[in-house]
Scaffold this active site. Structure first.
Site, PDB file in Angstrom:
ATOM      1  N   LYS A 155     -46.937  48.974-104.472  1.00  0.00           N
ATOM      2  CA  LYS A 155     -46.851  49.711-105.743  1.00  0.00           C
ATOM      3  C   LYS A 155     -48.245  50.118-106.216  1.00  0.00           C
ATOM      4  O   LYS A 155     -48.429  51.227-106.725  1.00  0.00           O
ATOM      5  CB  LYS A 155     -46.116  48.854-106.787  1.00  0.00           C
ATOM      6  CG  LYS A 155     -44.653  48.683-106.422  1.00  0.00           C
ATOM      7  CD  LYS A 155     -43.858  47.698-107.269  1.00  0.00           C
ATOM      8  CE  LYS A 155     -42.479  47.530-106.608  1.00  0.00           C
ATOM      9  NZ  LYS A 155     -41.506  46.795-107.415  1.00  0.00           N
ATOM     10  N   GLN A 193     -42.030  41.866-111.401  1.00  0.00           N
ATOM     11  CA  GLN A 193     -41.463  41.769-110.058  1.00  0.00           C
ATOM     12  C   GLN A 193     -40.457  40.620-109.989  1.00  0.00           C
ATOM     13  O   GLN A 193     -40.742  39.502-110.409  1.00  0.00           O
ATOM     14  CB  GLN A 193     -42.599  41.567-109.027  1.00  0.00           C
ATOM     15  CG  GLN A 193     -42.158  41.675-107.583  1.00  0.00           C
ATOM     16  CD  GLN A 193     -41.745  43.079-107.146  1.00  0.00           C
ATOM     17  OE1 GLN A 193     -42.086  44.077-107.782  1.00  0.00           O
ATOM     18  NE2 GLN A 193     -41.019  43.168-106.077  1.00  0.00           N
ATOM     19  N   ASP A 206     -38.175  50.236-114.281  1.00  0.00           N
ATOM     20  CA  ASP A 206     -37.188  49.787-113.295  1.00  0.00           C
ATOM     21  C   ASP A 206     -35.779  50.286-113.619  1.00  0.00           C
ATOM     22  O   ASP A 206     -34.909  50.283-112.750  1.00  0.00           O
ATOM     23  CB  ASP A 206     -37.107  48.248-113.298  1.00  0.00           C
ATOM     24  CG  ASP A 206     -38.028  47.589-112.289  1.00  0.00           C
ATOM     25  OD1 ASP A 206     -38.218  48.165-111.204  1.00  0.00           O
ATOM     26  OD2 ASP A 206     -38.512  46.479-112.579  1.00  0.00           O
TER      27      ASP A 206
HETATM   28  N1  L34 Z   1     -38.692  44.322-110.917  1.00  0.00           N
HETATM   29  N2  L34 Z   1     -38.302  43.644-108.734  1.00  0.00           N
HETATM   30  C1  L34 Z   1     -38.454  44.647-109.631  1.00  0.00           C
HETATM   31  N3  L34 Z   1     -38.367  45.955-109.265  1.00  0.00           N
HETATM   32  C2  L34 Z   1     -38.123  46.295-107.988  1.00  0.00           C
HETATM   33  O1  L34 Z   1     -37.984  47.584-107.648  1.00  0.00           O
HETATM   34  C3  L34 Z   1     -38.009  45.295-107.023  1.00  0.00           C
HETATM   35  N4  L34 Z   1     -37.835  45.548-105.674  1.00  0.00           N
HETATM   36  C4  L34 Z   1     -36.943  44.670-104.913  1.00  0.00           C
HETATM   37  C5  L34 Z   1     -37.437  43.238-105.138  1.00  0.00           C
HETATM   38  N5  L34 Z   1     -37.820  42.972-106.520  1.00  0.00           N
HETATM   39  C6  L34 Z   1     -38.066  43.950-107.433  1.00  0.00           C
HETATM   40  C7  L34 Z   1     -38.738  46.095-104.868  1.00  0.00           C
HETATM   41  O2  L34 Z   1     -39.773  46.605-105.260  1.00  0.00           O
HETATM   42  C8  L34 Z   1     -37.166  45.153-103.508  1.00  0.00           C
HETATM   43  N6  L34 Z   1     -38.354  45.988-103.577  1.00  0.00           N
HETATM   44  C9  L34 Z   1     -38.994  46.544-102.462  1.00  0.00           C
HETATM   45  C10 L34 Z   1     -39.983  47.506-102.600  1.00  0.00           C
HETATM   46  C11 L34 Z   1     -40.623  48.037-101.491  1.00  0.00           C
HETATM   47  C12 L34 Z   1     -40.299  47.625-100.229  1.00  0.00           C
HETATM   48  C13 L34 Z   1     -39.299  46.681-100.079  1.00  0.00           C
HETATM   49  C14 L34 Z   1     -38.664  46.144-101.187  1.00  0.00           C
HETATM   50  C15 L34 Z   1     -41.027  48.197 -99.087  1.00  0.00           C
HETATM   51  O3  L34 Z   1     -41.959  48.940 -99.255  1.00  0.00           O
HETATM   52  N7  L34 Z   1     -40.656  47.862 -97.857  1.00  0.00           N
HETATM   53  C16 L34 Z   1     -41.332  48.336 -96.670  1.00  0.00           C
HETATM   54  C17 L34 Z   1     -41.869  47.182 -95.883  1.00  0.00           C
HETATM   55  C18 L34 Z   1     -42.790  46.323 -96.671  1.00  0.00           C
HETATM   56  C19 L34 Z   1     -43.359  45.156 -95.889  1.00  0.00           C
HETATM   57  O4  L34 Z   1     -43.898  45.400 -94.812  1.00  0.00           O
HETATM   58  O5  L34 Z   1     -43.262  44.014 -96.360  1.00  0.00           O
HETATM   59  C20 L34 Z   1     -40.327  49.136 -95.843  1.00  0.00           C
HETATM   60  O6  L34 Z   1     -40.770  49.973 -95.081  1.00  0.00           O
HETATM   61  O7  L34 Z   1     -39.121  48.881 -95.983  1.00  0.00           O
END
Ligand code: L34
Length: 286
Positions: free
Chosen positions: A51, A95, A118
């Site tokens: 983020k 988060q 969010d």
């Molecule tokens: N308050 N909590 C709040 N807002 C959110 O919108 C989230 N979420 C979920 C968990 N808790 C939260 C997220 O941000 C899930 N989540 C989230 C955001 C981004 C990614 C995965 C989950 C992401 O960028 N995933 C990458 C891989 C990241 C890595 O390598 O660890 C992907 O390509 O899927």
């Protein structure tokens, strides 16, 4: 066809960066997003870093506040109250998940609705279900964007959502319904789940179990969106809720993990932050 959330989010972030570049001239400042991370869960740390990085790309000011896992609920609520009152802050995100001694609903409700990037605040959720203007939750919004950019028609389609969480399952089902899909919400206790999922022309999987959806659960030509971000128990690598290798040959369109819904979630967070910022200059909008 594999839909790249990574590529689509890169394009959308570049467009947002061009828009935000005009804000200092028009408004005297850029949008400011504050992200609060409690504790040191490695997955949450990685998402919060994502983020901050996206904010940099878009030109949004990002403040990430880290607090120890033993912060009291009262302290966290106090921090949020201060940010609500701070005019320099446009968006506040805590988060999730939070440690068990802190009430998530209390924290979500404490964030001022106008700074709820969010879209989790109960007033935002109510507005969504009552078809009123609202901030759309990032993951469901990102999924609809991905479907549209891949040229998937939603209207009239049979959509099946596996999962019924407040964050993904329920709102994505609502957004699909608003696009005139006919929506079934299934879950871990659905009897004979494959017979339900095989009816899906659009299948959205948000159950949080590695490789839960196997090839026998998917009909030929289905559009498959994988919301899962799991660690493979054997390899420790990131994997989705869908057995990608087995399902990809059957699907007409499929989203990968990583590089699918995750980047779109962060992209839509950037968009929501800009929306909250702009609404402060057009107070009648919501
Ligand atoms: N308050 N909590 C709040 N807002 C959110 O919108 C989230 N979420 C979920 C968990 N808790 C939260 C997220 O941000 C899930 N989540 C989230 C955001 C981004 C990614 C995965 C989950 C992401 O960028 N995933 C990458 C891989 C990241 C890595 O390598 O660890 C992907 O390509 O899927």
């Amino acid at each position: 066809m594999i839909i790249s959330g990574k590529d689509l989010s890169a394009r959308l972030k570049a467009e947002m960066a061009a828009e935000v570049a005009g804000f200092p001239g028009k408004y005297g400042r850029v949008p400011h997003l504050v992200v609060i991370l409690v504790g040191d869960d490695p997955a949450s740390m990685s998402y919060v870093k994502g983020k901050a990085k996206a904010s940099e790309v878009v030109g949004i000011r990002n403040t990430t506040i880290r607090k120890p896992a033993d912060i009291t609920e009262a302290e966290l609520l106090g921090l949020i109250a201060g940010l609500n009152a701070d005019d320099s802050v446009d968006g506040i995100l805590v988060q999730l998940p939070l440690p068990a001694h802190i009430s998530e609903p209390k924290v979500i409700e404490a964030i001022d609705k106008s700074k709820d990037v969010d879209g989790f605040h109960p007033l935002n959720v109510a507005a969504l279900w009552q078809k009123q203007p609202c901030t759309l939750p990032c993951t469901p919004k990102g999924i609809i964007r991905m479907l549209k950019s891949a040229g998937v028609g939603i209207s009239g389609k049979r959509a099946v959502v596996i999962g019924r969480s407040n964050i993904v399952g329920l709102p994505v089902a609502k957004l699909l319904l608003d696009e005139n899909a006919t929506v079934t919400i299934a879950h871990s206790r659905t009897a004979d789940l494959p017979s339900v999922t095989k009816e899906a022309e659009i299948l959205v999987v948000a159950i949080g179990r590695p490789r839960f959806v196997t090839a026998d659960m998917v009909s030929d030509g289905a559009v498959v969106i994988d919301v899962g971000v799991n660690r493979d128990p054997e390899t420790g690598r990131l994997c989705g809720d869908v057995d990608f290798e087995a399902v990809e040959p059957k699907a007409s369109v499929i989203s990968p993990v990583p590089g699918g819904v995750g980047p779109m979630t962060i992209c839509c967070l950037m968009e929501n932050t800009i929306e909250c910022f702009l609404r402060r200059y057009t107070p009648d909008s919501i």
